[in-house]
Design a protein around this motif. Structure first.
Motif, mmCIF file in Angstrom:
data_model
loop_
_atom_site.group_PDB
_atom_site.id
_atom_site.type_symbol
_atom_site.label_atom_id
_atom_site.label_comp_id
_atom_site.label_asym_id
_atom_site.label_seq_id
_atom_site.Cartn_x
_atom_site.Cartn_y
_atom_site.Cartn_z
ATOM 1 N N VAL A 100 -16.754 -42.482 -89.219
ATOM 2 C CA VAL A 100 -17.125 -41.999 -87.865
ATOM 3 C C VAL A 100 -16.221 -42.880 -87.028
ATOM 4 N N THR A 122 -16.393 -32.502 -86.798
ATOM 5 C CA THR A 122 -16.180 -32.810 -88.260
ATOM 6 C C THR A 122 -16.090 -31.383 -89.125
ATOM 7 N N THR A 128 -22.706 -34.905 -92.125
ATOM 8 C CA THR A 128 -22.824 -35.574 -90.850
ATOM 9 C C THR A 128 -23.888 -35.405 -90.245
ATOM 10 N N VAL A 160 -16.286 -37.207 -86.986
ATOM 11 C CA VAL A 160 -16.422 -37.655 -88.695
ATOM 12 C C VAL A 160 -15.461 -37.104 -89.490
#
Length: 291
Positions: A100, A122, A128, A160
């Protein structure tokens, strides 16, 4: 017997080289075809597909055995059996991290600091989502199709993303505030196939060949002769895997010694062995080491 699926993309070339070295040469009509074959009685079918898809296909039983990253196993929540990690290329020598990251000037130092409704970009939406749910944070997860680091802070609050060293993220003006997962490349199997004794035996045999190649990489076999009175000096110089093999020569002419050593040390080791009294020194390449 086995249906095998191998990764396409960044791991493709290194994977095919590994199988070639293991005497499991992958043959296909062209570099763009997805079907291939290996002339081996244990392998019936070979496909080359994206690693993101492989865990699910193996879990569903479309393939018995495959190679992919732990990150994609976790992202797809696939029920597979891991036979072990395979560190066979620059991309697999070290684990990659799913992290992260936020802007470097952000006041957030830990995931727990992030607000409810935080916007997250992401390529791993399911992984996530589960991570933020476990942290008790209601996150707005947005699928990224690439260039994830370019989307903060204007489009999302954090990302992420995958990284090995973190350098690319720092270069993009980001800082890591948590690690979700460490990921290596793995050899994975379908659970039902793995329960079949014949298939499991075949899988383990293929694993032995692949791991034997990896164990041998960066090592060489050194053989030499030495007189009895200089044997101990020579043995003290040898960094053996277990202990050197020592055999007496005919008619008490001395001893023959052989052992496996790191290739990186050979330029220093051979002259030192010669200085210690070793003669007839031979350096030989190694294809496989099977314990």
């Amino acid at each position: 017997m086995l249906k095998l699926v191998l990764p396409k993309g960044s791991l493709e070339k290194a994977t095919l080289e590994l199988f070639e070295a293991a005497d499991l040469r992958v043959r296909r009509d062209s570099v763009v075809t997805y079907r291939a074959d290996i002339v081996d009685p244990r392998i019936d079918e070979v496909r080359i597909l994206r690693p993101q898809e492989i865990p699910r296909y193996v879990a569903e039983g479309l393939f018995d055995l495959g190679i992919t990253g732990r990150d994609w196993v976790e992202e797809t929540a696939s029920e597979v059996v891991s036979l072990g990690e395979l560190h066979y290329s620059k991309a697999t020598d070290n684990p990659v991290r799913i992290v992260v990251a936020v802007p470097a000037d952000s006041p957030y130092e830990h995931v727990a600091d992030l607000p409810q409704g935080v916007r997250v970009s992401t390529e791993y939406p399911q992984l996530t989502r589960r991570f933020f749910e476990e942290k008790g944070i209601d996150a707005d997860i947005r699928l990224s199709y690439g260039a994830t680091e370019a989307k903060v802070p204007d489009i999302v609050d954090c990302i992420v993303d995958i990284t090995e060293t973190g350098r690319a993220l720092r270069a993009a003006g980001l800082k890591i505030i948590d690690t979700i997962l460490l990921s290596y490349t793995e050899l994975i199997a379908n659970p039902a196939s793995f329960e079949d004794p014949d298939k499991q035996h075949a899988m383990r045999q293929l694993q032995t060949l692949l791991e034997g190649v990896l164990e041998a990489r960066g090592k060489v076999l050194v053989k030499l002769n030495v007189r009895a009175e200089q044997l101990d000096r020579v043995i003290d110089l040898l960094p053996a895997m277990k202990s050197p093999t020592v055999n007496e020569l005919y008619a008490g002419a001395g001893y023959a010694v052989e052992t496996v050593v790191p290739k990186a040390t050979i330029n220093v080791l051979i002259p030192a062995l010669r200085d210690a009294g070793a003669t007839d020194i031979i350096e030989l390449p190694i294809s496989k080491i099977v314990h």
